[in-house]
Motif scaffolding. Structure first.
Motif, PDB file in Angstrom:
ATOM      1  N   GLN A  60       0.837  -1.200   0.000  1.00 33.45           N
ATOM      2  CA  GLN A  60       0.000   0.000   0.000  1.00 33.45           C
ATOM      3  C   GLN A  60       0.877   1.257   0.000  1.00 33.45           C
ATOM      4  O   GLN A  60       0.609   2.206  -0.747  1.00 33.45           O
ATOM      5  CB  GLN A  60      -0.917   0.009   1.214  1.00 33.45           C
ATOM      6  N   ARG A  61       1.938   1.252   0.772  1.00 33.01           N
ATOM      7  CA  ARG A  61       2.841   2.415   0.813  1.00 33.01           C
ATOM      8  C   ARG A  61       3.540   2.613  -0.521  1.00 33.01           C
ATOM      9  O   ARG A  61       3.725   3.741  -0.969  1.00 33.01           O
ATOM     10  CB  ARG A  61       3.841   2.269   1.945  1.00 33.01           C
ATOM     11  N   GLU A  62       3.936   1.508  -1.171  1.00 23.88           N
ATOM     12  CA  GLU A  62       4.558   1.620  -2.490  1.00 23.88           C
ATOM     13  C   GLU A  62       3.579   2.254  -3.483  1.00 23.88           C
ATOM     14  O   GLU A  62       3.967   3.119  -4.276  1.00 23.88           O
ATOM     15  CB  GLU A  62       4.992   0.249  -2.989  1.00 23.88           C
ATOM     16  N   ASN A  63       2.328   1.844  -3.420  1.00 26.40           N
ATOM     17  CA  ASN A  63       1.304   2.419  -4.306  1.00 26.40           C
ATOM     18  C   ASN A  63       1.100   3.903  -4.017  1.00 26.40           C
ATOM     19  O   ASN A  63       0.949   4.706  -4.940  1.00 26.40           O
ATOM     20  CB  ASN A  63      -0.008   1.664  -4.172  1.00 26.40           C
ATOM     21  N   GLU A  64       1.099   4.267  -2.739  1.00 28.50           N
ATOM     22  CA  GLU A  64       0.941   5.673  -2.367  1.00 28.50           C
ATOM     23  C   GLU A  64       2.119   6.508  -2.872  1.00 28.50           C
ATOM     24  O   GLU A  64       1.932   7.625  -3.346  1.00 28.50           O
ATOM     25  CB  GLU A  64       0.804   5.806  -0.846  1.00 28.50           C
ATOM     26  N   TYR A 100       1.725   7.098  -6.536  1.00 29.08           N
ATOM     27  CA  TYR A 100       0.670   8.088  -6.746  1.00 29.08           C
ATOM     28  C   TYR A 100       1.192   9.494  -6.469  1.00 29.08           C
ATOM     29  O   TYR A 100       0.950  10.424  -7.242  1.00 29.08           O
ATOM     30  CB  TYR A 100      -0.531   7.760  -5.848  1.00 29.08           C
ATOM     31  N   LEU A 101       1.930   9.657  -5.372  1.00 27.52           N
ATOM     32  CA  LEU A 101       2.485  10.972  -5.033  1.00 27.52           C
ATOM     33  C   LEU A 101       3.504  11.438  -6.071  1.00 27.52           C
ATOM     34  O   LEU A 101       3.575  12.625  -6.399  1.00 27.52           O
ATOM     35  CB  LEU A 101       3.108  10.941  -3.639  1.00 27.52           C
TER      36      LEU A 101
END
Length: 128
Positions: free
Chosen positions: A111-115, A118-119
């Motif tokens: 989830q953090r990698e995806n965030e 996205y950022l």
């Protein structure tokens, strides 16, 4: 880990959205979401379809390193016939608890990698 949690975990490990999974199963997103939340009894045939879609053996989906007790729900109401209910048996031993924690950490990391991705996209858009 309960079956609906395993289904969600396996779907997320393939980076599929609930909408994509629902489409693959030929069902509504809302109906599929109810399965992942554990809010509905899932017919055995649907569990087979989910396992096939996730490219895992049904036994792997149902057991996933834990002991489970299965019982067939029977009765006059045909809506509930041939549904499988699962009940966790016993306590999880330490290795299963550690495996569960590792799986949770993997999901958090993903989830953090995806965030982060996205950022990065937002930053690139703001630079233009």
């Amino acid at each position: 880990m309960k079956v609906h949690e395993k289904i969600r975990f396996m779907r997320q490990s393939k980076n599929w959205s609930q909408e994509e999974m629902a489409d693959k199963l030929g069902m509504s997103t809302n109906g599929y979401a109810n399965i992942e939340r554990g809010e509905t009894d899932v017919p055995f045939s649907r569990l087979e379809q989910i396992a096939k879609t996730l490219d895992v053996e049904l036994l792997e989906l149902l057991s996933f390193g834990e002991r489970n007790i299965f019982y067939l729900v029977t009765g006059d109401n045909s809506q509930f016939n041939n549904h499988i209910k699962m009940q966790q048996s016993g306590h999880l031993d330490e290795s299963i608890e550690l495996q569960h924690e590792l799986e949770k950490m993997y999901l958090i990391l993903k989830q953090r990698e995806n965030e982060i991705e996205y950022l990065k996209e937002i930053i690139n858009l703001m630079k233009k």
